[in-house]
Design a protein around this motif. Structure first.
Motif, PDB file in Angstrom:
ATOM      1  N   GLU A 198       0.835  -1.204   0.000  1.00  0.00           N
ATOM      2  CA  GLU A 198       0.000   0.000   0.000  1.00  0.00           C
ATOM      3  C   GLU A 198       0.873   1.258   0.000  1.00  0.00           C
ATOM      4  OE1 GLU A 198      -3.387   2.183   2.809  1.00  0.00           O
ATOM      5  OE2 GLU A 198      -2.795   0.105   3.207  1.00  0.00           O
ATOM      6  N   ALA A 201       2.421   1.688  -3.418  1.00  0.00           N
ATOM      7  CA  ALA A 201       1.453   2.229  -4.378  1.00  0.00           C
ATOM      8  C   ALA A 201       1.289   3.729  -4.191  1.00  0.00           C
ATOM      9  CB  ALA A 201       0.115   1.516  -4.234  1.00  0.00           C
ATOM     10  N   ASN A 202       1.164   4.157  -2.943  1.00  0.00           N
ATOM     11  CA  ASN A 202       1.008   5.589  -2.669  1.00  0.00           C
ATOM     12  C   ASN A 202       2.240   6.384  -3.075  1.00  0.00           C
ATOM     13  OD1 ASN A 202      -1.538   5.121  -1.602  1.00  0.00           O
ATOM     14  ND2 ASN A 202      -0.797   4.973   0.510  1.00  0.00           N
ATOM     15  N   PHE A 204       4.721   5.376  -5.493  1.00  0.00           N
ATOM     16  CA  PHE A 204       5.170   5.265  -6.874  1.00  0.00           C
ATOM     17  C   PHE A 204       4.088   5.507  -7.930  1.00  0.00           C
ATOM     18  CE2 PHE A 204       8.282   2.126  -4.839  1.00  0.00           C
ATOM     19  CZ  PHE A 204       9.265   3.095  -4.704  1.00  0.00           C
ATOM     20  N   LEU A 205       2.835   5.148  -7.661  1.00  0.00           N
ATOM     21  CA  LEU A 205       1.806   5.237  -8.693  1.00  0.00           C
ATOM     22  C   LEU A 205       1.533   6.665  -9.180  1.00  0.00           C
ATOM     23  CD1 LEU A 205      -0.864   2.552  -7.707  1.00  0.00           C
ATOM     24  CD2 LEU A 205       0.684   2.542  -9.667  1.00  0.00           C
ATOM     25  N   ILE A 208       4.042   7.211 -11.960  1.00  0.00           N
ATOM     26  CA  ILE A 208       4.447   5.942 -12.564  1.00  0.00           C
ATOM     27  C   ILE A 208       5.128   6.126 -13.923  1.00  0.00           C
ATOM     28  CG2 ILE A 208       2.198   5.559 -13.659  1.00  0.00           C
ATOM     29  CD1 ILE A 208       4.381   2.828 -12.045  1.00  0.00           C
ATOM     30  N   LYS A 209       4.713   7.145 -14.691  1.00  0.00           N
ATOM     31  CA  LYS A 209       5.288   7.354 -16.020  1.00  0.00           C
ATOM     32  C   LYS A 209       6.762   7.758 -15.941  1.00  0.00           C
ATOM     33  CE  LYS A 209       0.969   8.584 -18.356  1.00  0.00           C
ATOM     34  NZ  LYS A 209       0.223   9.633 -19.101  1.00  0.00           N
ATOM     35  N   HIS A 233       0.456  -3.566  -6.729  1.00  0.00           N
ATOM     36  CA  HIS A 233      -0.403  -3.129  -7.821  1.00  0.00           C
ATOM     37  C   HIS A 233       0.196  -3.626  -9.138  1.00  0.00           C
ATOM     38  CE1 HIS A 233      -2.278  -0.319 -10.690  1.00  0.00           C
ATOM     39  NE2 HIS A 233      -3.208  -0.107  -9.767  1.00  0.00           N
ATOM     40  N   TYR A 234      -0.678  -4.002 -10.083  1.00  0.00           N
ATOM     41  CA  TYR A 234      -0.193  -4.629 -11.324  1.00  0.00           C
ATOM     42  C   TYR A 234       0.747  -3.701 -12.101  1.00  0.00           C
ATOM     43  CZ  TYR A 234      -3.409  -1.877 -14.230  1.00  0.00           C
ATOM     44  OH  TYR A 234      -4.049  -0.866 -14.873  1.00  0.00           O
ATOM     45  N   GLU A 235       0.521  -2.380 -12.054  1.00  0.00           N
ATOM     46  CA  GLU A 235       1.411  -1.458 -12.763  1.00  0.00           C
ATOM     47  C   GLU A 235       2.809  -1.457 -12.157  1.00  0.00           C
ATOM     48  OE1 GLU A 235      -0.167   2.338 -14.584  1.00  0.00           O
ATOM     49  OE2 GLU A 235      -1.637   2.021 -12.978  1.00  0.00           O
ATOM     50  N   LEU A 236       2.881  -1.630 -10.831  1.00  0.00           N
ATOM     51  CA  LEU A 236       4.190  -1.701 -10.179  1.00  0.00           C
ATOM     52  C   LEU A 236       4.863  -3.032 -10.488  1.00  0.00           C
ATOM     53  CD1 LEU A 236       3.495  -0.059  -6.695  1.00  0.00           C
ATOM     54  CD2 LEU A 236       4.177   1.006  -8.847  1.00  0.00           C
ATOM     55  N   LYS A 239       6.737  -3.011 -13.596  1.00  0.00           N
ATOM     56  CA  LYS A 239       7.938  -2.181 -13.588  1.00  0.00           C
ATOM     57  C   LYS A 239       9.138  -2.880 -12.942  1.00  0.00           C
ATOM     58  CE  LYS A 239       6.700   1.953 -15.259  1.00  0.00           C
ATOM     59  NZ  LYS A 239       7.469   2.741 -16.260  1.00  0.00           N
TER      60      LYS A 239
END
Length: 364
Positions: A198, A201-202, A204-205, A208-209, A233-236, A239
């Motif tokens: 959590e 996510a807070n 890096f998201l 994220i770009k 998180h799937y986006e992390l 990466k």
């Protein structure tokens, strides 16, 4: 590496080789927003101070260098948008002979330091820092008790968040069965990984770009559970570029994680060059009309504004690189100066003479 950064790096290589016989090499950094006249007045005051130097030759070299810088700064109506770095000194290798040289550099990015220094060497670190890689990497060091989240830009990792589970895991309360104790440990570990994910996510998201990759480290079992489990998180997850065994998960663990990932970071830095070269090699076989190589053919394509990406080996003569970069500018061609430290980069030098191009359109 773009043209501006390449030229600055070449100047820095020269500056770092220069050694003064005494403290007579002058470095001046002027940050953006500083009035040129203010810096000129400071240097004029330094000329007065330099008149007290005992050694006649050193005094002359310092005062003459200061005067040369002052005269150069008078050419500017105002400080350039990113500031200015000026270096001046006697570079003669013969005792008693003066050969003053001045270099003025407008950085590719804002210079943050204001500096006047008279020493036996030039101060190049602020410009070197500007040239250092700016890619951002997320760092997560985790075990069952402690986690540290950080960010790496350039050479210096920054600690962003420290977390502890608050659970020692060493003793079990009287009457607890071994199985129940193991289950409590697993539950506590699970909740802690959720907390870490959590926070990650807070952290890096939102940007994220701008995140080039994420590196995760820790003891074998814990970090694998964290990476493979349904935590991040799937986006992390997408990466993640490396997962490393490390001993510690506090601040020293972050440094250990960076040291363990050196090769992975270098690999990421060269990945764009590798993609361009692979694109070139593929078209060379399947669509040869869309690439050129060799000095003569590439120059011809540049003159026709047909080059989309110009590929130059770092091993080329510096003057030739400068000439080709100047040719590429009017058409807006993307110029890449490529190291030969990896296979494709070496192949560009050995097989294609260090010069190649990916074209916008076919040319006869």
């Amino acid at each position: 590496m773009d043209k501006t950064k390449y030229k600055i790096r070449k100047i820095l290589e020269t500056l770092k080789r220069v050694r003064g016989r005494h403290t007579e090499l002058i470095t001046v950094y002027i940050p953006p927003g500083t009035m040129i006249e203010q810096t000129i007045n400071q240097l004029i005051q330094e000329q007065g101070t330099a008149s007290n130097i005992r050694s006649k030759s050193t005094r002359k070299n310092v005062t003459d260098s200061l005067e040369k810088i002052v005269q150069h700064l008078r050419l500017y109506k105002q400080t350039p948008p990113h500031g200015l770095a000026v270096f001046c000194g006697n570079i003669s290798e013969k005792e008693g002979q003066q050969d003053l040289e001045i270099w003025a550099i407008e950085p590719a990015e804002p210079v943050s330091v204001k500096l006047y220094r008279c020493d036996q060497t030039f101060v190049t670190e602020p410009l070197e820092q500007i040239l250092s890689p700016k890619n951002a990497y997320g760092l997560i060091a985790i075990d069952n008790k402690t986690a540290t989240i950080g960010m790496l830009r350039g050479d210096n990792p920054e600690i962003l968040t420290k977390l502890t589970s608050g659970y020692s895991g060493k003793h079990r309360a009287g009457g607890q069965s071994h199985r129940r104790f193991e289950r409590l440990i697993a539950e506590e570990s699970h909740r802690f990984k959720q907390r870490v994910a959590e926070h990650a996510a807070n952290t890096f998201l939102p940007n994220i770009k701008d995140l080039t990759g994420i590196i995760i480290g820790g003891p074998a079992g814990t970090k694998e559970d964290f990476v493979e489990g349904d935590y991040l998180h799937y986006e992390l997850k997408n990466k993640i570029i490396a997962v490393k065994d490390i001993t510690y998960t506090d601040e020293s663990g972050i440094r250990e994680l960076v040291n363990a990932s050196t090769e992975d970071l270098i690999e990421v830095e060269t990945s764009q060059h590798r993609r361009h070269l692979q694109h070139f090699m593929k078209d060379l076989v399947k669509n040869p009309g869309m690439v050129v190589y060799g000095l003569k053919e590439t120059e011809k394509a540049l003159d026709m504004n047909a080059v989309e990406v110009l590929l130059l080996s770092e091993k080329l003569d510096e003057d030739k690189i400068d000439e080709l970069l100047d040719k590429s500018e009017p058409s807006g061609a993307q110029a890449e100066i490529i190291s030969d430290d990896f296979e494709e980069g070496n192949q560009l030098w050995v097989a294609f003479g260090g010069v190649a191009g990916i074209l916008r359109y076919k040319i006869s």
